[in-house]
Design a protein around this motif. Structure first.
Motif, short mmCIF file in Angstrom:
data_model
loop_
_atom_site.label_atom_id
_atom_site.label_comp_id
_atom_site.label_asym_id
_atom_site.label_seq_id
_atom_site.Cartn_x
_atom_site.Cartn_y
_atom_site.Cartn_z
N ARG A 202 -1.22 -9.78 -3.78
CA ARG A 202 -0.41 -10.99 -3.93
C ARG A 202 -0.40 -11.51 -5.35
NH1 ARG A 202 -2.39 -15.48 -0.27
NH2 ARG A 202 -4.39 -14.81 -1.13
N ARG A 203 -1.51 -11.34 -6.07
CA ARG A 203 -1.61 -11.97 -7.39
C ARG A 203 -1.92 -10.99 -8.52
NH1 ARG A 203 -3.63 -15.82 -3.86
NH2 ARG A 203 -2.76 -17.93 -4.13
N ARG A 204 -2.42 -9.82 -8.20
CA ARG A 204 -2.84 -8.92 -9.27
C ARG A 204 -2.88 -7.49 -8.77
NH1 ARG A 204 -7.14 -11.67 -7.29
NH2 ARG A 204 -6.79 -13.34 -8.78
N VAL A 205 -2.93 -6.57 -9.72
CA VAL A 205 -3.08 -5.15 -9.38
C VAL A 205 -4.51 -4.92 -8.91
CG1 VAL A 205 -3.08 -2.80 -10.28
CG2 VAL A 205 -1.29 -4.40 -10.96
N ILE A 206 -4.65 -4.27 -7.74
CA ILE A 206 -5.98 -4.03 -7.19
C ILE A 206 -6.34 -2.55 -7.16
CG2 ILE A 206 -5.91 -6.11 -5.78
CD1 ILE A 206 -5.25 -4.35 -3.38
N GLY A 207 -5.44 -1.67 -7.62
CA GLY A 207 -5.78 -0.26 -7.60
C GLY A 207 -4.57 0.60 -7.87
N ALA A 208 -4.72 1.88 -7.55
CA ALA A 208 -3.64 2.85 -7.76
C ALA A 208 -3.78 3.98 -6.75
CB ALA A 208 -3.67 3.40 -9.19
N ALA A 209 -2.64 4.59 -6.40
CA ALA A 209 -2.63 5.75 -5.50
C ALA A 209 -1.88 6.88 -6.20
CB ALA A 209 -1.97 5.40 -4.17
N VAL A 210 -2.40 8.10 -6.07
CA VAL A 210 -1.77 9.28 -6.64
C VAL A 210 -1.41 10.20 -5.49
CG1 VAL A 210 -1.98 11.21 -8.24
CG2 VAL A 210 -3.12 9.04 -8.75
N PHE A 211 -0.10 10.48 -5.32
CA PHE A 211 0.38 11.40 -4.30
C PHE A 211 0.61 12.76 -4.95
CE2 PHE A 211 1.83 7.13 -3.27
CZ PHE A 211 1.42 6.97 -1.95
N LEU A 212 0.09 13.83 -4.35
CA LEU A 212 0.12 15.17 -4.95
C LEU A 212 0.82 16.17 -4.03
CD1 LEU A 212 -3.60 15.31 -6.14
CD2 LEU A 212 -1.60 14.91 -7.57
N ARG A 213 1.61 17.06 -4.62
CA ARG A 213 2.21 18.18 -3.90
C ARG A 213 1.92 19.48 -4.63
NH1 ARG A 213 8.35 16.38 -2.11
NH2 ARG A 213 7.74 14.79 -0.55
#
Length: 615
Positions: A202-213
């Motif tokens: 809601r207020r800030r970036v809390i992480g990241a996701a990397v999708f791989l193929r």
């Protein structure tokens, strides 16, 4: 909260041929299979179908993510929704620690790769019922990843995360950001496709996701960036809510436990034991409480209550009602009057502040107990012979209803009997009604008593543990507060009681009566101390009393002396000056007695002191 790293890698799906279309699986059988298009669209109808499949996949995936309640379940939902349908593997990084609510963000911050041992896509070779996690192996063609990453302001990764929008792994921004995320010596292997999606709450970036193929899969399309953005947004908002709920539940649970007594008192003539169990994880915050409050005359008040609802508000109201009950008990009001004042206090707290409560006062000298009830489950009395009896106490209305009269009953409390007070979480659940549960509890108590024989009572602590075993697996969805009292009582031969007229001769008569009682009990060596202290306390009582003064001696493991009068003014210890003729009475009591105190009553006060008896 210390976070354990989580990653997810699925098995490689078969690459879809251009002429093949895979029907999406239902949610009941796993993640919906919606392969990305294998090549350029052949016609508008084919494009429309692929877009429809993509929309159905996004809908099913977001529903799977939304099912999660805690942090691991939400990450698990993201992984299961996307592997192998959307990607062959996924890496999920979250801030460590995760910010809660309006906490001010710090820079730089750390991202941690999350791993969950419960996570695995079940394959044909998986054992039924097992969910081990295949971790990223450096020897495979899928890249290994560092578990920790520091995000510094102004760096390439920071710029991508600040932009919020997912980017392809072969874009200039991602080529600079991925080495920061995965590790300086790691990058996406040649031929692999990747999407880097920031997770913004809601207020800030809390992480990241990397999708791989893998290389044998079709490349990501521009529309897949929209899919990744939808998945990342739902995951981040779900994590935000889970963290907030977890913090609120933790605070409320700690608040509730703090308001419960750390230990029970050890009043004369009764032994006490208690248990408290919070509710299930889905609704673990409640307003159950118990208390044992020593009263003048060696009596003890036994209280158990349950505030309706499960929230931090319930825990706060419980604390206020418990404090009010302790204050009212200190005034030595009758049980029905205590409930009446609690009812008024609950109405002052709000229109919907309701609770059930049972208030009992046990007198070990008379072997009697007085009970008043406000909509609470009735207590159970376990007799020495093994008979368990549900006491007939007028149920009354819950506290907070208003305009209701409460009724008290006085019952026998024979020595060796055990009184059990409890909240409805022990006897009521989704599987049974409250009266069925009370009857099962009564039968359980009787069966436990039969094992110890008719002449012995079961150990109190073991009895409490055995009572909790009446709950079956998964049969608890509410708090449980349990208070057990074993009545030992005080024998009449160990009690001496007199009335003294408020006159100058009263202290001398009190000394003579006390000396005779000590001689009868074989405690002559305490005579000097007892006579001195009794004389000082009775002298103070006679000075202000208008009606007869009471003097009572109790012989148990200690010798207790109680002096009561009709003056509500409590004595205060002070240091007398050398020229003062008085003011040293309480100083002597404080120096010679093991314990002493003064309690205000509705009819006056009682001053008491205790002396250790010879071995």
């Amino acid at each position: 909260m210390t976070e354990q790293p989580t990653s997810h890698e699925g098995r490689q799906p078969l690459a879809a041929r251009p002429q093949e279309r895979t029907r999406p699986r239902s949610e009941a059988t796993g993640s919906p299979s919606v392969p990305p298009p294998a090549g350029p669209p052949q016609d508008l109808a084919g494009t429309a179908r692929r877009e429809g499949d993509r929309l159905r996949f996004v809908g099913a995936a977001t529903r799977r993510i939304a099912r999660g309640i805690d942090l691991d379940e939400i990450v698990l939902g993201l992984c299961r929704a996307t592997v192998p349908t959307f990607s062959d593997a996924i890496l999920v990084y979250l801030r460590s620690p995760l910010p809660v609510g309006d906490e001010r963000p710090v820079s730089p911050f750390v991202l941690r790769l999350r791993r969950t041992d419960r996570l695995r896509l079940a394959g044909e070779d998986a054992d039924p019922g097992t969910v081990p996690l295949p971790v990223v192996d450096p020897q495979t063609d899928l890249m290994p990843a560092a578990e920790l990453c520091e995000v510094r302001s102004g760096g390439a990764l920071s710029e991508v995360l600040r932009g919020v929008r997912p980017v392809f792994g072969d874009s200039a921004a991602a080529r600079a950001a991925l080495p920061e995320l995965l590790g300086a010596d790691r990058t996406v292997p040649s031929g692999h496709r990747a999407i880097l999606a920031p997770l913004r709450g809601r207020r800030r970036v809390i992480g990241a996701a990397v999708f791989l193929r893998r290389p044998d899969r079709p490349a990501f399309e521009p529309n897949d960036l929209l899919v990744a953005a939808q998945l990342a947004t739902h995951t981040a908002l779900g994590i935000d809510k889970a963290v907030l709920y977890g913090r609120e539940a933790y605070i409320a649970d700690e608040l509730q436990r703090t308001m419960l007594p750390d230990s029970l008192p050890q009043p004369t003539g009764v032994r006490l034991a208690s248990r408290y169990l919070p509710a299930a994880e889905t609704a673990r915050v409640g307003g159950d409480w118990y208390d044992a409050i020593p009263l003048p005359g060696s009596r003890v008040a036994l209280v158990v209550g349950d505030v309706m609802g499960h929230s931090m508000t319930s825990a706060a109201i419980m604390g206020q009602l418990r404090t009010t009950a302790q204050t009212l008990a200190g005034l030595d009001l009758p049980p029905q009057e205590v409930l009446h004042h609690l009812d008024e206090q609950a109405q002052r707290l709000g229109t919907d502040r309701m609770a059930t409560c049972l208030y009992a006062v046990y007198d070990p000298v008379s072997h009697r107990i007085t009970i008043a009830n406000a909509g609470h489950p009735p207590p159970i009395l376990l007799h020495l012979g093994g008979r368990a009896e549900v006491l007939r106490v007028p149920p009354g209305a819950p506290i907070g209803v208003g305009g209701v009269d409460f009724e008290a009953v006085e019952l026998d409390a024979p020595a060796g009997a055990t009184l059990l007070l409890y909240t409805d979480g022990l006897v009521e659940s989704r599987l049974r009604d409250v009266w069925t549960g009370i009857e099962q509890l009564r039968e359980r108590l009787a069966a436990t008593a039969q094992l110890t024989g008719p002449d012995h009572s079961p150990p109190l602590e073991a009895l409490c543990d055995d009572v909790l075993d009446v709950l079956g697996p998964g049969d608890r969805d509410d708090d449980i507060a349990l208070l057990a009292a074993r009545f030992d009582g005080i024998a009449p031969s160990d009690v001496a009681y007199w009335f003294l007229e408020p006159e100058d001769a009263a202290p001398g008569r009190a000394r003579r009566l006390a000396r005779r009682a000590l001689t009868r009990w074989g405690l002559e060596e305490l005579s000097d101390s007892v006579e001195l202290l009794v004389s000082e306390v009775v002298t103070n009582a006679v000075r202000y009393a208008e009606r007869p003064v009471t003097l009572r001696l109790l012989r148990t493991d200690v010798l207790r002396c109680e002096v009561g009068d009709d003056s509500p003014q409590l004595p205060r210890q002070r240091r007398a000056r050398d020229t003062d003729e008085g003011g040293r009475g309480l100083f002597l009591v404080n120096r010679l007695a093991r314990r002493w105190g003064a309690t205000r009553l509705s009819t006056g006060k009682v001053v008491w002191f205790e002396l250790p008896t010879p071995a």
